[in-house]
Design a protein around this motif. Structure first.
Motif, PDB file in Angstrom:
ATOM      1  N   MET A 161       0.852  -1.189   0.000  1.00 46.81           N
ATOM      2  CA  MET A 161       0.000   0.000   0.000  1.00 46.81           C
ATOM      3  C   MET A 161       0.886   1.237   0.000  1.00 46.81           C
ATOM      4  SD  MET A 161      -1.530   2.606   1.871  1.00 46.81           S
ATOM      5  CE  MET A 161      -1.157   2.236   3.575  1.00 46.81           C
ATOM      6  N   GLY A 162       0.548   2.206  -0.830  1.00 46.64           N
ATOM      7  CA  GLY A 162       1.360   3.404  -0.950  1.00 46.64           C
ATOM      8  C   GLY A 162       2.369   3.295  -2.082  1.00 46.64           C
ATOM      9  N   ASP A 163       3.170   4.361  -2.248  1.00 41.55           N
ATOM     10  CA  ASP A 163       4.153   4.443  -3.337  1.00 41.55           C
ATOM     11  C   ASP A 163       3.488   4.184  -4.691  1.00 41.55           C
ATOM     12  OD1 ASP A 163       6.442   5.089  -1.778  1.00 41.55           O
ATOM     13  OD2 ASP A 163       6.572   3.002  -1.145  1.00 41.55           O
ATOM     14  N   THR A 164       2.305   4.758  -4.875  1.00 46.49           N
ATOM     15  CA  THR A 164       1.577   4.579  -6.123  1.00 46.49           C
ATOM     16  C   THR A 164       2.211   5.416  -7.232  1.00 46.49           C
ATOM     17  OG1 THR A 164       0.053   6.313  -5.401  1.00 46.49           O
ATOM     18  CG2 THR A 164      -0.600   4.030  -4.979  1.00 46.49           C
ATOM     19  N   PRO A 165       2.045   4.998  -8.496  1.00 44.65           N
ATOM     20  CA  PRO A 165       2.701   5.730  -9.590  1.00 44.65           C
ATOM     21  C   PRO A 165       1.986   7.019  -9.948  1.00 44.65           C
ATOM     22  CG  PRO A 165       1.401   3.919 -10.459  1.00 44.65           C
ATOM     23  CD  PRO A 165       1.345   3.797  -8.959  1.00 44.65           C
ATOM     24  N   VAL A 166       2.697   7.853 -10.683  1.00 47.46           N
ATOM     25  CA  VAL A 166       2.086   9.015 -11.323  1.00 47.46           C
ATOM     26  C   VAL A 166       2.124   8.800 -12.834  1.00 47.46           C
ATOM     27  CG1 VAL A 166       2.540  10.705  -9.505  1.00 47.46           C
ATOM     28  CG2 VAL A 166       4.268  10.304 -11.266  1.00 47.46           C
ATOM     29  N   LEU A 167       1.114   9.303 -13.509  1.00 45.74           N
ATOM     30  CA  LEU A 167       0.994   9.155 -14.961  1.00 45.74           C
ATOM     31  C   LEU A 167       0.832  10.522 -15.600  1.00 45.74           C
ATOM     32  CD1 LEU A 167       0.381   7.298 -17.522  1.00 45.74           C
ATOM     33  CD2 LEU A 167      -2.023   7.634 -16.938  1.00 45.74           C
ATOM     34  N   TRP A 168       1.586  10.792 -16.664  1.00 43.84           N
ATOM     35  CA  TRP A 168       1.409  12.037 -17.414  1.00 43.84           C
ATOM     36  C   TRP A 168       0.180  11.899 -18.303  1.00 43.84           C
ATOM     37  CZ3 TRP A 168       2.457  16.914 -17.463  1.00 43.84           C
ATOM     38  CH2 TRP A 168       2.259  17.678 -18.619  1.00 43.84           C
ATOM     39  N   VAL A 169      -0.773  12.795 -18.137  1.00 44.13           N
ATOM     40  CA  VAL A 169      -1.987  12.814 -18.943  1.00 44.13           C
ATOM     41  C   VAL A 169      -1.916  14.022 -19.871  1.00 44.13           C
ATOM     42  CG1 VAL A 169      -4.503  12.912 -18.938  1.00 44.13           C
ATOM     43  CG2 VAL A 169      -3.309  11.689 -17.115  1.00 44.13           C
ATOM     44  N   GLY A 170      -1.702  13.770 -21.135  1.00 43.85           N
ATOM     45  CA  GLY A 170      -1.621  14.841 -22.131  1.00 43.85           C
ATOM     46  C   GLY A 170      -2.633  14.631 -23.227  1.00 43.85           C
ATOM     47  N   GLU A 171      -2.284  15.103 -24.441  1.00 42.12           N
ATOM     48  CA  GLU A 171      -3.223  14.941 -25.548  1.00 42.12           C
ATOM     49  C   GLU A 171      -3.343  13.453 -25.932  1.00 42.12           C
ATOM     50  OE1 GLU A 171      -1.954  16.668 -29.303  1.00 42.12           O
ATOM     51  OE2 GLU A 171       0.085  16.829 -28.547  1.00 42.12           O
ATOM     52  N   PRO A 172      -4.482  13.005 -26.413  1.00 40.27           N
ATOM     53  CA  PRO A 172      -5.635  13.790 -26.854  1.00 40.27           C
ATOM     54  C   PRO A 172      -6.630  14.150 -25.752  1.00 40.27           C
ATOM     55  CG  PRO A 172      -6.010  11.505 -27.374  1.00 40.27           C
ATOM     56  CD  PRO A 172      -4.639  11.574 -26.783  1.00 40.27           C
ATOM     57  N   PHE A 173      -6.410  13.698 -24.514  1.00 43.25           N
ATOM     58  CA  PHE A 173      -7.360  14.091 -23.469  1.00 43.25           C
ATOM     59  C   PHE A 173      -7.278  15.593 -23.213  1.00 43.25           C
ATOM     60  CE2 PHE A 173      -8.702  14.671 -19.015  1.00 43.25           C
ATOM     61  CZ  PHE A 173      -9.974  14.127 -19.085  1.00 43.25           C
ATOM     62  N   THR A 174      -6.074  16.146 -23.270  1.00 42.21           N
ATOM     63  CA  THR A 174      -5.880  17.588 -23.126  1.00 42.21           C
ATOM     64  C   THR A 174      -5.509  18.173 -24.489  1.00 42.21           C
ATOM     65  OG1 THR A 174      -3.530  17.345 -22.614  1.00 42.21           O
ATOM     66  CG2 THR A 174      -5.059  17.261 -20.761  1.00 42.21           C
ATOM     67  N   VAL A 175      -5.416  19.495 -24.541  1.00 39.40           N
ATOM     68  CA  VAL A 175      -4.993  20.141 -25.783  1.00 39.40           C
ATOM     69  C   VAL A 175      -3.495  19.973 -25.956  1.00 39.40           C
ATOM     70  CG1 VAL A 175      -6.870  21.819 -25.681  1.00 39.40           C
ATOM     71  CG2 VAL A 175      -4.660  22.382 -24.635  1.00 39.40           C
ATOM     72  N   ALA A 176      -3.032  20.154 -27.172  1.00 35.25           N
ATOM     73  CA  ALA A 176      -1.617  19.968 -27.489  1.00 35.25           C
ATOM     74  C   ALA A 176      -0.742  20.863 -26.621  1.00 35.25           C
ATOM     75  CB  ALA A 176      -1.381  20.267 -28.966  1.00 35.25           C
ATOM     76  N   GLY A 177       0.316  20.290 -26.094  1.00 37.81           N
ATOM     77  CA  GLY A 177       1.283  21.049 -25.314  1.00 37.81           C
ATOM     78  C   GLY A 177       0.917  21.259 -23.859  1.00 37.81           C
ATOM     79  N   ARG A 178      -0.229  20.761 -23.418  1.00 34.42           N
ATOM     80  CA  ARG A 178      -0.650  20.931 -22.032  1.00 34.42           C
ATOM     81  C   ARG A 178      -1.021  19.568 -21.443  1.00 34.42           C
ATOM     82  NH1 ARG A 178      -1.798  26.471 -21.266  1.00 34.42           N
ATOM     83  NH2 ARG A 178      -0.525  27.535 -22.817  1.00 34.42           N
ATOM     84  N   GLY A 179      -0.824  19.437 -20.156  1.00 32.82           N
ATOM     85  CA  GLY A 179      -1.181  18.192 -19.497  1.00 32.82           C
ATOM     86  C   GLY A 179      -0.971  18.289 -18.001  1.00 32.82           C
TER      87      GLY A 179
ATOM     88  N   LYS B 135      -1.913  11.108  -9.932  1.00 28.54           N
ATOM     89  CA  LYS B 135      -1.478  10.167  -8.899  1.00 28.54           C
ATOM     90  C   LYS B 135      -2.495   9.023  -8.850  1.00 28.54           C
ATOM     91  CE  LYS B 135       1.054   9.203  -5.104  1.00 28.54           C
ATOM     92  NZ  LYS B 135       2.331   8.473  -5.237  1.00 28.54           N
ATOM     93  N   LEU B 136      -2.069   7.815  -9.216  1.00 25.47           N
ATOM     94  CA  LEU B 136      -2.982   6.700  -9.443  1.00 25.47           C
ATOM     95  C   LEU B 136      -3.176   5.884  -8.172  1.00 25.47           C
ATOM     96  CD1 LEU B 136      -1.746   5.526 -12.966  1.00 25.47           C
ATOM     97  CD2 LEU B 136      -3.489   7.235 -12.407  1.00 25.47           C
ATOM     98  N   GLU B 137      -4.100   6.340  -7.322  1.00 29.84           N
ATOM     99  CA  GLU B 137      -4.345   5.661  -6.062  1.00 29.84           C
ATOM    100  C   GLU B 137      -5.127   4.360  -6.226  1.00 29.84           C
ATOM    101  OE1 GLU B 137      -3.406   6.652  -2.520  1.00 29.84           O
ATOM    102  OE2 GLU B 137      -1.914   7.032  -4.071  1.00 29.84           O
ATOM    103  N   GLY B 138      -5.618   4.094  -7.421  1.00 30.91           N
ATOM    104  CA  GLY B 138      -6.228   2.805  -7.693  1.00 30.91           C
ATOM    105  C   GLY B 138      -5.249   1.653  -7.646  1.00 30.91           C
ATOM    106  N   HIS B 139      -3.947   1.950  -7.555  1.00 23.65           N
ATOM    107  CA  HIS B 139      -2.943   0.895  -7.435  1.00 23.65           C
ATOM    108  C   HIS B 139      -2.818   0.379  -6.002  1.00 23.65           C
ATOM    109  CE1 HIS B 139      -0.843   0.862 -11.468  1.00 23.65           C
ATOM    110  NE2 HIS B 139      -1.742   1.808 -11.604  1.00 23.65           N
ATOM    111  N   ASN B 140      -3.475   1.014  -5.043  1.00 21.56           N
ATOM    112  CA  ASN B 140      -3.609   0.413  -3.722  1.00 21.56           C
ATOM    113  C   ASN B 140      -4.613  -0.739  -3.811  1.00 21.56           C
ATOM    114  OD1 ASN B 140      -1.910   2.195  -2.111  1.00 21.56           O
ATOM    115  ND2 ASN B 140      -3.462   3.770  -2.507  1.00 21.56           N
ATOM    116  N   PRO B 141      -4.633  -1.665  -2.844  1.00 21.90           N
ATOM    117  CA  PRO B 141      -5.547  -2.804  -2.936  1.00 21.90           C
ATOM    118  C   PRO B 141      -7.009  -2.397  -3.126  1.00 21.90           C
ATOM    119  CG  PRO B 141      -3.938  -3.194  -1.216  1.00 21.90           C
ATOM    120  CD  PRO B 141      -3.721  -1.786  -1.694  1.00 21.90           C
ATOM    121  N   GLY B 142      -7.470  -1.368  -2.389  1.00 19.48           N
ATOM    122  CA  GLY B 142      -8.867  -0.958  -2.503  1.00 19.48           C
ATOM    123  C   GLY B 142      -9.050   0.456  -3.006  1.00 19.48           C
ATOM    124  N   GLY B 143      -8.008   1.267  -2.975  1.00 20.68           N
ATOM    125  CA  GLY B 143      -8.107   2.661  -3.382  1.00 20.68           C
ATOM    126  C   GLY B 143      -7.423   3.556  -2.368  1.00 20.68           C
TER     127      GLY B 143
END
Length: 351
Positions: A1-19, A23-31
Motif C-alpha cells: 500500500m502506498g508508493d503509487t505511480p504518477v501518470l502524465w496525462v496529455g493529448e488527446p485528453f488535453t490540448v496539445a502542449g498541455r497536461g 497520482k494513481l491511487e487505484g494501485h492500492n488494494p482498494g483505493g
C-alpha cells in the motif's frame, strides 16, 4: 500500500502542449482510503481506543469500507460497514468476501440524507457492541494525517507542484496532502472538486448519483482555508471524463476520477505551460463496471451523450445559484451548519 505511480496525462485528453500528472491511487488494494483506514485503525490501537479483537463499525459509500476490511484482516478485528442502496453490488460482494458485515439503510434522513441515516445506524451498532470502535472518518484528524505520506511521495516523484486538484468528500486527503505540499510550496494553488447537490461548499443538499465525493453533512476535516477555488461537477460530466480517459489513456476510475480529470483538463489548458499540475485519482475503474461504464445503467440515468462545456460556469459566491452543471467559484466559504429546521446562518469566508 502506498508508493503509487504518477501518470502524465496529455493529448488527446488535453490540448496539445498541455497536461498534468495523475497520482494513481487505484494501485492500492482498494483505493486511496486504504491509507486512511490502516492509519486510523493503527492509531486507535496504539491509544487503546480499539481493544484487541474489538469490532470496527463505520459508515461508508464503498472505498473506506474496503480499506477497513483490509485493516480488519491485518489487525484481527471484525468489521461492520453501514451503507445505502447506492453502493455498487460489486463492492458489497467484495466486502462480504473480505469478511465484513454489510448493513444497508433503507431510507434517507429528512435533513442529512443517506449519510446521516447511515451514521444513525452506526450509533445503533455501537450501542449493541459495547467494545466496538468507530473511525468517524468525517471528523477524525487521523484521516487527515494518513495522507501526509502521499504528499511526500508527490514531492519525491514530481520535484515541484504548482497546482493540486483534489476531490472533496470527508476532507481527509485534500487536507492531508494540501497542507504538506503548501509547507513545501507556499504559493501552491489548491483546487477543490465537489459534486452538484453537495453541501460541503455551501450548496443545498440534494439527491446525488456520484459517490466518493460530496456530502450531505459538514465534515470537520475539510480545510476550507486551503482552497483557492472550488468546482462543482455533474454526474454526466464526470461519466464523460472517466470514459474519455479510458479511451485515451487506459488509466481511469469512477465518479471522483472523472470529476477531477474534467477540472484538471481545464486547469492545464488555462494555466501557463510551465505550470506543474498534480491531480489525485482516488481509485480505479473496476468497481464501476455496473455504473459509470455500463451503457444501459448510464442510459437509464440519462448520463450519456452529454458533452461538457469547454469552460465552467462562473459564480461569485456559492449561494448565488443552485448549480446543476460544471461550475467554478473563487470565493471559498465555510458554510454555517443547518439548524434543526434546515435553515442556515451566515457562511464564513475561508479564503
Amino acid at each position: 500500500m502506498g508508493d503509487t505511480p504518477v501518470l502524465w496525462v496529455g493529448e488527446p485528453f488535453t490540448v496539445a502542449g498541455r497536461g498534468f500528472w495523475a497520482k494513481l491511487e487505484g494501485h492500492n488494494p482498494g483505493g486511496i482510503k486504504d491509507r486512511a483506514a490502516l492509519h486510523m485503525v493503527r492509531a486507535a490501537r496504539e491509544r487503546g481506543q480499539l481493544p484487541p479483537g474489538a469490532r470496527i463499525v463505520e459508515s461508508t459509500s464503498g472505498t473506506l469500507g474496503l480499506g477497513l476490511a483490509l485493516a480488519g484482516v491485518a489487525f484481527g478485528h471484525p468489521v461492520s460497514v453501514v451503507t445505502d442502496p447506492g453502493m455498487e453490488p460489486q463492492v458489497a460482494g467484495l466486502l462480504r468476501a473480505y469478511g465484513a458485515e454489510v448493513h444497508t439503510v433503507t431510507a434517507p434522513h429528512p435533513v442529512g440524507g443517506w449519510q446521516q441515516a447511515r451514521r444513525e445506524r452506526v450509533a445503533e451498532l455501537l450501542a449493541a457492541h459495547p467494545n466496538a470502535w468507530c473511525p468517524d472518518q468525517y471528523h477524525n484528524p487521523d484521516n487527515v494525517a494518513a495522507y501526509r505520506p502521499l504528499a511526500h511521495e508527490l514531492v519525491a516523484q514530481l520535484g515541484r507542484v504548482d497546482t493540486l486538484v483534489v476531490s472533496v468528500g470527508t476532507g481527509g486527503h485534500s487536507a492531508g496532502i494540501g497542507r504538506v505540499l503548501r509547507s513545501f510550496f507556499p504559493a501552491l494553488r489548491v483546487v477543490g472538486v465537489d459534486t452538484c447537490a453537495s453541501t460541503i461548499f455551501g450548496q443545498p443538499a440534494g439527491a446525488r448519483l456520484m459517490r466518493g465525493l460530496g456530502s450531505s453533512i459538514y465534515p470537520r476535516n475539510v480545510a476550507y482555508e486551503l482552497f483557492d477555488e472550488v468546482h462543482w461537477v455533474a454526474a454526466a460530466e464526470a461519466v464523460w471524463a472517466a470514459r474519455a480517459l479510458a479511451r485515451t489513456r487506459y488509466a481511469t476510475g469512477g465518479w471522483s476520477v472523472g470529476a477531477v480529470a474534467l477540472v484538471t483538463r481545464w486547469v492545464a489548458r488555462t494555466s501557463p505551460p510551465e505550470e506543474r499540475i498534480a491531480a489525485v485519482f482516488p481509485d480505479g475503474p473496476h468497481r464501476y463496471v455496473g455504473t459509470v461504464f455500463d451503457d444501459d445503467w448510464c442510459r437509464a440515468h440519462r448520463l450519456l451523450e452529454h458533452l461538457p462545456a469547454e469552460d465552467p460556469q462562473e459564480i461569485a459566491w456559492s449561494g448565488e445559484t443552485v448549480v446543476t452543471r460544471w461550475t467554478r467559484c473563487e470565493r471559498v466559504e465555510r458554510p454555517a451548519p443547518a439548524t434543526r429546521d434546515g435553515s442556515r446562518g451566515t457562511a464564513e469566508t475561508a479564503r
